[in-house]
Every structure is written in C-alpha cells, then in structure tokens.
Design an enzyme around this catalytic site. Structure first.
Site, PDB file in Angstrom:
ATOM      1  N   CYS A  15      -4.654   2.353  -3.725  1.00 50.00           N
ATOM      2  CA  CYS A  15      -3.448   2.909  -3.093  1.00 50.00           C
ATOM      3  C   CYS A  15      -2.268   1.962  -3.271  1.00 50.00           C
ATOM      4  CB  CYS A  15      -3.663   3.218  -1.621  1.00 50.00           C
ATOM      5  SG  CYS A  15      -4.992   4.376  -1.341  1.00 50.00           S
ATOM      6  N   HIS A  59       0.880  -1.173   0.000  1.00 46.68           N
ATOM      7  CA  HIS A  59       0.000   0.000   0.000  1.00 46.68           C
ATOM      8  C   HIS A  59       0.920   1.226   0.000  1.00 46.68           C
ATOM      9  CE1 HIS A  59      -2.833   2.925   1.763  1.00 46.68           C
ATOM     10  NE2 HIS A  59      -3.811   2.085   1.460  1.00 46.68           N
ATOM     11  N   LYS A  91     -10.338  -0.820  10.552  1.00 51.75           N
ATOM     12  CA  LYS A  91     -10.546  -1.975   9.685  1.00 51.75           C
ATOM     13  C   LYS A  91     -10.914  -3.216  10.503  1.00 51.75           C
ATOM     14  CE  LYS A  91      -7.143  -0.562   6.138  1.00 51.75           C
ATOM     15  NZ  LYS A  91      -7.952   0.231   5.259  1.00 51.75           N
ATOM     16  N   ASP A 146       3.271  -4.522   7.654  1.00 58.09           N
ATOM     17  CA  ASP A 146       1.988  -3.835   7.573  1.00 58.09           C
ATOM     18  C   ASP A 146       0.905  -4.871   7.864  1.00 58.09           C
ATOM     19  OD1 ASP A 146      -0.378  -2.629   6.903  1.00 58.09           O
ATOM     20  OD2 ASP A 146       0.227  -2.011   4.888  1.00 58.09           O
ATOM     21  N   GLN A 176      -4.308  -5.438   6.893  1.00 62.03           N
ATOM     22  CA  GLN A 176      -5.277  -6.400   6.347  1.00 62.03           C
ATOM     23  C   GLN A 176      -5.179  -7.768   7.009  1.00 62.03           C
ATOM     24  OE1 GLN A 176      -7.598  -5.344   4.555  1.00 62.03           O
ATOM     25  NE2 GLN A 176      -6.805  -3.473   3.630  1.00 62.03           N
TER      26      GLN A 176
END
Lengths: 143, 407
Positions: B362, B120, B222, B196, B199
């Site tokens: 993104c 991202h 999220k 990261d 997700q």
C-alpha cells in the site's frame, strides 16, 4: 507438516527459459493483461490464419507463476483452432478450481503442474493472467 | 514487577501458541493475547448496553467502560486530556476524518500540503483528495535511498505549507522519522502536522506532547487489539474548530428541523453506536503491553530485527530496502532477492510455514520512487523468536536454488 509447493523443475524452467516470451511478427492482436492484486502485467500477441492460432508470444514482468503459466499456455494453443484453445481454457479454469478430472488435467500437459494452485487462492490470479488475456482477445476476435 | 519471560509471553497468544506458523507479518496485523480476548468477552458478558443512551445502570456501566478506555489510550500516548482521543475504526478512518473535516475546511487554492512519498496509501490518498477538492497543491517530501528524511529535504516545508502528512515509521523502510524536528519546522510556518502512528505506537513509546504532533492516527489491530478499533488524537483547539466528519446518533446537542448544534469533542466525531467492546479491548491491549514493559518489548524486537538484517545481508543476491543498519529498522525488514519475484518468495516461504508480506505494501508511490515493482517484508512482534528468524533466513537462502537459479 508436508510442504505443499509446486515450484518444481517444469515450472522454474518455463519461468527462466520461456520459449514464447518474445515479440511475434505481424500480430493480429496485442492485448495487455493486468493482475490488480500485484500490478504485474503481460502483453499477449496473437497471429491467426483463419480459425487457427499460428503464432503467440508474450512480454512483460511478473512472478514465476504468471510467466510460466503464460508460456505453458502459449505452447498448448500454438497451431490449435480457436475452439480447441477455448477447450483448454475451460479445462485450465476448472483445474485451478479443483473441478477437473485426472484425464482432463492430463490433457493440459505441462500446464497441469499448476493444479496445486487451487490450494493457494492468493496466487490464482497469477496463474490465470495469460489465460484471461487470451480469452478477452478471442472474444474480441469473435465480436 | 519482575520481567516476564519471552516464552511465557508467547504463551499469552493462543494462535501463536497453537500454530506451527512463523508469523512474521506483524506490520499488517498482530495476533491477540488471551487477556485482550477476555476483556472483550467480559465487556459483552457483563457490561454491554448502548453507551450514552440509557439512564439505567447497565448503560452507565457501558459508558464508564468506554470512557475509561479513552483515558487509558490518552495515558498511553501522553495526551493532555482524554477528550483529545477520538475512537475510530482504524488509522485509515482517523486520517480520513482529518482530511474531510480539517483539510477540506481549512485549505485553499495556493496552500501547500507536504506529503512524504513513503506514506501508506491511507496517508496519501486523503490528501490527494483534499488537494483536488480545495485547489491546494500536493508537495512531495522525498527520503534518501536509505529511507532517511534529511534536513535538506525538509526545505519543501515553507511559508505556503499548511499541512504536513508524515508517518512516524514507514511500513516499508521501518525507519523512525524525527517527528519533533518536523513539527518544530512546520509550526514555525503555522502548518499542522498529521502523523501516521500505525507502525510506531505498537512498537515504541510515543508522546504526542513531546512530539508536538497536531494529529496522530493509529490502529488497534496492529497492537494486539481486535480489528475495527482505531484512534485519532487531535489537539483540543483543532478538534473544537473542526466540523463533524459523519453525522448521526449521539453526536449532537440539539436537533430541530431548522437548528442543530453538535456535542462537544470527542463525541462530535463519534456518530452512531460506538465500538465499546473494541475500545475496552484496545485499553486491555495497552495494559497488557504495559505489564510486559517497553524494555522487554523493544529489546526483543530489536534483537529479532538485528538478526534478520544481519542474516539477510550475509545471503548472496539479497538486497535490503532502506538502511543496512539494523538500528534503523523498527521491527520491519523489507528485502528483494535477485531473480525471484516477491510473490514467489512469499508462496515458497508459506509452504515452509513462514508468513511474510509481498507486494507494494500500500505504498505504490514509494515503489515508483525507488524504481521497484514490489518487495517482500518480514515484520516482528515481541512473541517472535530467534528460532523463527533463523528458519526465515534459511528459507530465504534456499530461494534461488528452489527457483533453478545459481547460488
């Protein structure tokens, strides 16, 4: 709930079979217009004779709304004067802001199918991509 | 504890329960359960004062609530100590914190920063900035077209590597990366790994110790928490060696005109009044997820994903981005329909009350790498239903006809 979509035959036809998506001969101006929200771009070309738009074409890839809108715009302004094109431009901008009268929208002929874009703020940039590019071009010409 | 029914879980989410929309954009943000909204409201109704400031009891209560939230988060991702949890606004801020504070200080010309092309923008742009400012070199880690990072592709990690930036689950491919294999290799060369988790943390159990991650960033919004609260996990010794990211209130020890010392970790990284209500709500979201249980969450998301992947593959002119194996999609299914622009897809689905994402997500460098301009993405959460997936598939099957194209 009612479906609110304007992906009708007129729009899809302009998208699949655009009459003005082509290179034109001896353009006076070629300008790139970019939609920053998706990265789509078009290259608009224009040939003038005095104050009259005698040929207009566009190239590039984009969504059906940006492609069809550019094609409808080209059809509207072909053979018109700069002042007339600017009149259509003003009508189109007001139509997508939901500020134009029925009679005004009718003047836009097939481009009037985009009037429902006022309900889809995320897609307004797609619909005005061609118009903004034309506006910038005409401003350059006048400067 | 008996397992919650899917229907009752759906009822926990006021927006989902009251809206006709099939909300399939959960990778962008999730809806919020009543328990989370209530926790935030209760904090402001009963415990609100500025944490750490007051000597009066209410401020102590606010401090306790905020620090309790920190320990819930530490627990959720299996951090060794709750001091290793820094509250931020979101994953982007967490990643920027590491880039500004660790990256700019520790990297030198000649060092290499390995960044996967599937990142991202928030785990790409900060490292591009660090490379430009320190003279370090950005090195691309490329997945194969299935979105897999193969053993061979990891050969870009070597003696010059000082930092590896990698997502645990790509927001486009949806495929989980083998973070433990990457940290093990990177650590052999003394490099740190910035993961990261935006997700992954919402959709699968994440254990920072088992992964041996040096940093892990994720967002609350999220995973059923409000917007504006995020987390950076950092290994204690790394956080201690890092300078502050932002300076201001409540991140100091002593401040004189000519002498300043900073508060210990994590407060050194939390300048200004903190988002205590957000932190409390994030902890409530984690408690809520625990009350449902990973088994239920993962089973439902897996079933929805499988139905979507198999359904899309059966529709002519539809192409998946990434693997065709449903088990290689962590609740994220990205696709293209030949002849129909992704923005038109999203608008047509919207007119049928189905929300999906369209665009570059993104992840523009990944789009370039794959040679595509933009895509459509459906992403699921535990409250989604099979009926919603079927509505989505039916709508996708009708797209070409709607656009005047042959079936």
């Amino acid at each position: 709930m009612a479906e609110r979509t304007f992906y009708n035959e007129i729009l899809t036809d302009h998208n699949l079979h655009p009459q003005h998506k082509k290179k034109i001969e001896n353009p006076d101006y070629v300008l790139e217009g970019v939609n920053p929200s998706c990265g789509d771009d078009i290259f608009l070309s224009l040939r003038l004779s005095g104050d009259t738009i005698v040929d207009v074409g566009f190239e590039g890839d984009g969504c059906a709304i940006s492609q069809a809108s550019a094609d409808m715009m080209a059809e509207l302004v072909m053979g018109k004067t700069i002042a007339e094109a600017e009149h259509y431009m003003d009508l189109f901008y007001r139509m997508i802001k939901n500020e134009a009268s029925e009679e005004e929208i009718e003047e836009l002929e097939e481009a009037s199918v985009l009037q429902d874009i006022s309900h889809m703020p995320a897609r307004v940039k797609c619909a005005v991509l061609g118009w903004h590019t034309l506006e910038e071009m005409l401003n350059k010409h006048k400067a | 504890m008996c397992a919650r029914s899917l229907e009752s879980i759906r009822g926990d989410f006021p927006l989902i329960a009251s809206h006709p929309l099939a909300y399939l954009d959960n990778a962008a943000t999730t809806q919020k359960p009543a328990a989370v909204l209530k926790a935030m409201e209760e904090y402001y109704e009963k415990s609100n004062a500025n944490p750490f400031r007051g000597v009066y009891e209410l401020s102590e209560e606010a401090t306790t609530a905020y620090e309790h939230a920190r320990s819930v988060v530490a627990d959720f991702i299996h951090a060794k100590r709750s001091e290793e949890i820094v509250f931020t606004r979101n994953a982007s801020e967490s990643l920027n914190l590491v880039a500004y504070s660790y990256g700019r200080k520790m990297l030198k010309p000649g060092d290499e920063i390995v960044v996967s092309v599937m990142e991202h923008h928030s785990n790409f742009l900060p490292w591009k900035m660090v490379a430009e400012e320190t003279g370090a070199t950005l090195v691309a880690l490329n997945p194969n077209p299935d979105g897999e990072i193969t053993k061979e592709s990891l050969s870009v990690i070597g003696p010059k590597t000082k930092l590896v930036a990698i997502t645990q689950v790509s927001n486009v491919f949806g495929r989980p990366n083998d973070i433990a294999a990457i940290t093990s290799l990177a650590h052999q060369y003394g490099a740190v790994v910035v993961v990261d988790g935006a997700q992954s943390v919402p959709h699968m159990p994440v254990d920072v110790q088992a992964l041996d991650a040096d940093f892990l960033a994720f967002s609350g919004h999220k995973m059923f928490a409000p917007m504006g609260i995020g987390v950076l996990y950092g290994r204690m010794e790394l956080l201690e060696a890092m300078p502050p990211f932002m300076r201001g209130g409540e991140m100091i020890e002593i401040v004189h005109w000519d002498r300043v010392t900073y508060a210990p970790v994590p407060h050194k990284f939390e300048a200004g009044t903190v988002n205590a209500g957000g932190a409390v709500a994030l902890a409530a979201a984690m408690e809520y997820m625990k009350s449902i249980g990973w088994d239920t969450i993962m089973k439902q998301e897996e079933a929805l994903t499988r139905r979507a992947v198999e359904g899309l593959l059966a529709i002519p002119h539809v192409r998946l981005v990434g693997s065709e194996d449903p088990s290689m999609h962590q609740g994220i299914v990205t696709f293209l329909v030949e002849g129909v622009h992704p923005h038109d897809i999203a608008s047509i689905l919207d007119s049928k009350q189905i929300a999906v994402r369209a665009g570059h997500h993104c992840a523009w460098p990944l789009m370039d790498y794959l040679g595509i301009h933009s895509t459509c993405r459906a992403s699921f959460a535990v409250y989604n239903t099979m009926e919603e997936v079927d509505r989505f598939l039916e709508a996708v099957a009708g797209l070409r006809t709607a656009m005047g194209l042959p079936d």
